[in-house]
Design an enzyme around this catalytic site. Structure first.
Site, PDB file in Angstrom:
ATOM      1  N   TYR A 442       0.822  -1.225   0.000  1.00  0.00           N
ATOM      2  CA  TYR A 442       0.000   0.000   0.000  1.00  0.00           C
ATOM      3  C   TYR A 442       0.850   1.266   0.000  1.00  0.00           C
ATOM      4  O   TYR A 442       2.056   1.226   0.153  1.00  0.00           O
ATOM      5  CB  TYR A 442      -1.036  -0.015   1.110  1.00  0.00           C
ATOM      6  CG  TYR A 442      -0.611  -0.090   2.550  1.00  0.00           C
ATOM      7  CD1 TYR A 442      -1.574  -0.292   3.533  1.00  0.00           C
ATOM      8  CD2 TYR A 442       0.711   0.041   2.969  1.00  0.00           C
ATOM      9  CE1 TYR A 442      -1.227  -0.352   4.875  1.00  0.00           C
ATOM     10  CE2 TYR A 442       1.056  -0.023   4.295  1.00  0.00           C
ATOM     11  CZ  TYR A 442       0.089  -0.208   5.241  1.00  0.00           C
ATOM     12  OH  TYR A 442       0.422  -0.262   6.572  1.00  0.00           O
ATOM     13  N   GLU A 443       0.179   2.406  -0.235  1.00  0.00           N
ATOM     14  CA  GLU A 443       0.827   3.699  -0.468  1.00  0.00           C
ATOM     15  C   GLU A 443       1.767   3.651  -1.675  1.00  0.00           C
ATOM     16  O   GLU A 443       2.821   4.272  -1.692  1.00  0.00           O
ATOM     17  CB  GLU A 443       1.590   4.165   0.784  1.00  0.00           C
ATOM     18  CG  GLU A 443       0.729   4.335   2.008  1.00  0.00           C
ATOM     19  CD  GLU A 443      -0.538   5.125   1.737  1.00  0.00           C
ATOM     20  OE1 GLU A 443      -0.519   6.026   0.866  1.00  0.00           O
ATOM     21  OE2 GLU A 443      -1.563   4.858   2.369  1.00  0.00           O
ATOM     22  N   GLY A 444       1.330   2.956  -2.708  1.00  0.00           N
ATOM     23  CA  GLY A 444       2.137   2.797  -3.908  1.00  0.00           C
ATOM     24  C   GLY A 444       3.035   1.590  -3.769  1.00  0.00           C
ATOM     25  O   GLY A 444       3.921   1.571  -2.912  1.00  0.00           O
TER      26      GLY A 444
END
Length: 602
Positions: A442-444
């Protein structure tokens, strides 16, 4: 049962002996009075909260998870989570590094960074609730209207309200240009927002009476793609003119994701049904505003894996000293016991030292980046602010991807130290592995971070920022290059620093001819860059340790800390740093073996 001891001694070493944070903070007027005693006292109390309040809830929170009442649409967090948050607020922890204008304590972000590392070691799932709220605060402080700041920031700073970021939708993850959530302007200047968001961490909870959601959506006249996205502040409850809470605002949790890890955090499917919101920043400029929160979150996710690396290492080390298994290959070590403790075996030591090195290197980098953020935000010299911002932009994808890759590798190795017991719930190791796995996604995803580093942060400005960091590395090499005791650290670092220039130019040239070459090399490139950064910090730490050891020899001091630091640095350069040679070779192998595979993937 697992245990956790806050690594205060190593934090103090990084902050005071390697970085000299108090010296750097004296150049920033708002932090000039922050001394070492204050920093140490805050960290000591923060460590007690992490170890004594949060850590005992980690396994139970994972077992219980969160529940959603389909009638009331309210989420209940695991037993003890809400009460722990009340203690967090009572202790003033939410306001630690926030602006005094909105009720904050005004302490530097680098201090908050260390505090949050301990929270993440103790209970990552719980820590995500206030962690995301801090990102919402930063975004609104940077881009909110005066009315929004007055309305939301004091409540976020005090912790009375929490915040979230609502980006992802069922049909799009990282590619936010595909999002479909709509925002219709209203006569009173507000917007009615409709759509569905998924994978929203901390999307709902029972900690606070209200939640401030930062939502990405499209205006009716929005152009296609990422240039047509706007950002809105959406309160869980509508706000009356006097600031008090009114009726429900049409944003609610429609379902909870049943995940592999971080069970104690409510990962929500959020439904927006004519939810009332206000525009944050300029129309169609929502991604630029949201990047404040997204970059804060990327630093935070790296910090999550740093915390897990530390706690997994501590428990694996304790187990390895106690667990008896076979005899040492070089002869019996524990003659009074029926077998030797497994810490005598070389590969067990390799696993333990890998986790230790990744924790200590990650801590040095994370603290350095937090200090850069303090300088970028508040240093009186504009050039310092600009340089700090550029370096932080370069290092952010490395913190997110390198620390989370390392964190997963370290937690798996620490689980391996336990053998079969590593898979048993009561030891806690399998939870650390499961929790660490999501941080790479997550978060890229880490591939996206690698593309960001190589494509945007390095090739995007022809390597200018990379050269700026290279000058910092070069200064250390020049300073310590004549020190014979430092040669085992400086020589490999100097070789890689020289190779990095040629390596970058080669990938960039191939990428101009075929962009897939950048995509094929990016992940390997980021790990090479990560090792160069870690190598720089381990060389700095070794330099400090050698000087302290020399002082100890004169004074008769027997503190083993500095010898241990030196041994860890030696292990890192001997066993982990050489990975760069393989990585550069695989990166140079190019994209052909990947892209010319239509038959293999048929």
């Amino acid at each position: 049962m697992p245990s956790y001891t806050p690594p205060l001694r190593d934090m103090q070493f990084v902050l005071h002996e390697m970085l000299d944070v108090t010296g750097a903070l004296k150049q920033i007027p708002r932090h000039a009075d922050t001394d070492a005693d204050t920093i140490n006292a805050v960290l000591e109390e923060g460590g007690k909260f992490a170890a004594e309040v949060l850590f005992p809830l980690n396994i139970s929170g994972d077992l219980e998870g969160c529940t959603l009442n389909p009638q009331t649409r309210e989420v209940t967090t695991p037993k003890g989570f809400k009460e722990a948050y009340a203690q967090y607020i009572e202790g003033g922890w939410a306001a630690l590094s926030c602006d005094p204008e909105f009720g904050g304590q005004g302490l530097p972000f680098v201090l908050n960074q260390c505090f949050y590392e301990m929270l993440n070691s103790a209970n990552q799932a719980w820590t995500m609730y206030p962690g995301l709220s801090h990102g919402a605060y930063e975004c609104l402080q940077a881009h909110g209207t005066e009315a929004q700041k007055k309305q939301f920031l004091p409540k976020l700073v005090s912790g009375e309200w929490l915040g979230t970021m609502c980006l992802t939708e069922p049909h799009c993850g990282t590619d936010l240009g595909l999002l479909r959530t709509k925002a219709e302007p209203q006569a009173d200047g507000t917007y009615k927002i409709n759509g569905t968001k998924i994978f929203i961490s901390s999307g709902d909870n029972d900690f606070t009476e209200n939640i401030v959601h930062l939502v990405l959506a499209r205006l009716p006249d929005a152009p296609k793609g990422s240039k047509g996205i706007s950002l809105f502040a959406v309160s869980k409850y509508q706000l009356k003119a006097d600031g008090s809470l009114g009726e429900s605002n049409g944003i609610y949790c429609g379902g909870l994701e049943h995940k592999m890890g971080i069970h104690g955090n409510a990962t929500c499917q959020m439904v927006l049904d004519n939810a009332v919101g206000t525009l944050v920043g300029q129309p169609h400029k929502g991604l630029q505003a949201m990047f404040v929160m997204m970059n804060a979150a990327r630093l935070g996710v790296g910090n999550q894996s740093l915390g897990l690396t530390e706690v997994a290492y501590q428990n694996a080390l304790a187990y390895a000293k106690d667990r008896l298994q076979m005899r040492s290959l070089s002869g019996t070590k524990a003659k009074d016991k029926e077998a030797d403790p497994i810490i005598v075996h070389p590969d067990v030591r390799k696993m333990l030292l890998t986790a230790k090195a990744y924790a200590e290197g990650g801590r040095a980098l994370a603290c350095y980046c937090a200090l850069l953020l303090d300088q970028h935000l508040h240093h009186p010299d504009e050039q310092v602010r600009q340089d700090s911002d550029e370096l932080l932009a370069l290092l952010t994808p490395i913190i997110k991807a390198f620390l989370t890759d390392n964190g997963f590798q370290a937690t798996v190795m620490c689980q391996q130290v336990f053998g079969g017991h590593g898979y048993i719930k009561e030891w806690g190791m399998e939870q650390f592995v499961r929790d660490a796995r999501i941080n790479m996604i997550y978060e890229g995803t880490n591939t996206v971070q690698s593309l960001d580093l190589l494509g945007r942060k390095v090739l995007g400005n022809n390597g200018a920022t990379l050269k700026k960091f290279g000058k910092i590395v070069g200064a250390l090499i020049e300073e310590e290059g004549v020190n014979e005791k430092m040669s085992e650290f400086i020589s490999p670092l100097a070789v890689l620093a020289e190779q990095m220039t040629k390596f970058t130019m080669e990938i960039g040239f191939k990428g101009m001819q075929n962009p897939d070459e950048v995509g094929a090399a990016a992940v390997d490139y980021l790990r090479v860059a990560g090792h160069m950064v870690f190598g720089y910090f381990f060389a700095r730490m070794a330099s400090v340790a050698l000087k302290k050891i020399a002082e100890q020899e004169k004074s008769g001091d027997t503190d083993p800390f500095y010898q241990a630091k030196l041994q860890t640095a030696r292990f890192y350069f001997a066993k982990l740093f050489p990975e760069t040679a393989t990585l550069m070779r695989t990166a140079r192998a190019g994209s052909k073996s990947l892209m010319d595979t239509h038959l293999a993937l048929a």
